[in-house]
Scaffold this motif. Structure first.
Motif: not given
Length: 329
Positions: A304-309
């Protein structure tokens, strides 16, 4: 709530004497610890109230500041020297919580606050190695949008929640500690731990040790600094990604740079790789983007957090662009 004993420390020596009793926790403003006790995540047998210990902000001989651990967050954010010389710290504190919480919360307590991972707080049905070592980590396969992409382990993917700590990491702060073995200082970057196989331990403090102060070195002449927090809503949400940065230019080249990220790791993440890439480089957006990409090259996003980088990369580039052009102080 589990029954507990309560005592108020008269001074640091008294706090250490009382804190040496097994099962004791130090109580500052209580804005995190009391919540943990209500949810039965924390069950101290005894609280030693250290909120009334000396709370002062003083000048150091080299032009820095010393901040007592009992200083309230509001007082620190509003202090004229902090606002003038360390604006990123003031902005981080103001981004961190409501005025009511800032009025209660202490500097020492802010450093030691624990993760807001939902599974950490769910004592009824969730497995959490941070709460119960060896139980497992439901966050890895659960709802993990807010969780770590750097420095995590199979045992824990929680993130550190503090905004103030991200700023202190970028400022090269030093933490002063007193304990049964005497006084010592800890570089801020070494205070918090990555989870490894012991995620129940958040810091490198020894049992019974008490944070007494935080020291800030002076920033280089001409350096600018700021803090930016990206969150789901503007009203007191925890960071998905945050950036604290200090930048000094010599012409169009970067003479000095410090960067720390929040919301991406088990501890405030000092971006050593990005700093090394930027030192001496031209202050361009592409250089900023490339440096951030290098910092996150080893990121391990969850479902769910692949957007963070990518979000962290764009946020850092925007922050450094503002600092390099004078938009941010």
């Amino acid at each position: 709530m589990t029954p507990f004993d309560y005592a108020r420390a008269a001074d640091t020596a008294d706090a250490l004497r009382q804190g040496a009793v097994a099962g004791t926790a130090y109580l500052g403003g209580g804005t995190n610890l009391v919540d943990l006790m209500r949810e039965t995540v924390a069950r101290p047998a005894r609280l030693v109230d250290v909120s009334t210990l000396p709370a002062a902000i003083g000048e150091t001989a080299d032009g820095g500041l010393t901040i007592g651990a009992a200083v309230r967050n509001t007082a620190l954010a509003e202090h004229p020297a902090v606002r003038a010389r360390y604006p990123l710290l003031s902005r981080a504190i103001l981004a961190g919580a409501s005025a009511q919480i800032r009025n209660m919360a202490t500097v020492g307590g802010n450093l030691l606050q624990r993760t807001r991972c939902t599974y950490f707080y769910d004592t009824d049905g969730s497995r959490c190695n941070k709460r119960e070592p060896g139980a497992g980590c439901d966050a890895r396969e659960g709802f993990n949008r807010i969780h770590a992409v750097l420095g995590a382990s199979d045992a824990c993917v929680a993130t550190h929640p503090s905004d103030m700590c991200v700023a202190l990491a970028a400022l090269d702060a030093t933490v002063h500690v007193a304990g049964p073995g005497g006084a010592r200082t800890i570089p801020f970057a070494d205070l918090h731990r990555l989870p490894g196989d012991r995620p129940d331990r958040d810091t490198h403090l020894d049992p019974g040790e008490l944070v007494t102060a935080v020291a800030l070195p002076p920033l280089p002449d001409g350096a600018r600094s700021t803090y930016r927090k990206v969150r789901d809503r503007a009203s007191y949400a925890f960071a998905l990604v945050s950036v604290a940065a200090v930048l000094e230019l010599e012409g169009d080249r970067i003479r000095h740079v410090r960067i720390a990220f929040g919301g991406v790791a088990h501890k405030p993440w000092r971006a050593a790789t990005a700093e090394a890439a930027l030192l001496g480089a031209a202050a361009t957006r592409q250089a900023f983007l490339d440096a951030a990409a290098a910092e996150f090259a080893d990121a391990r996003p969850l479902r769910d957090n692949a957007f963070k980088p990518a979000l962290a990369t764009r946020t850092l580039a925007a922050v450094l662009e503002d600092l390099s052009t004078g938009v941010a102080a």
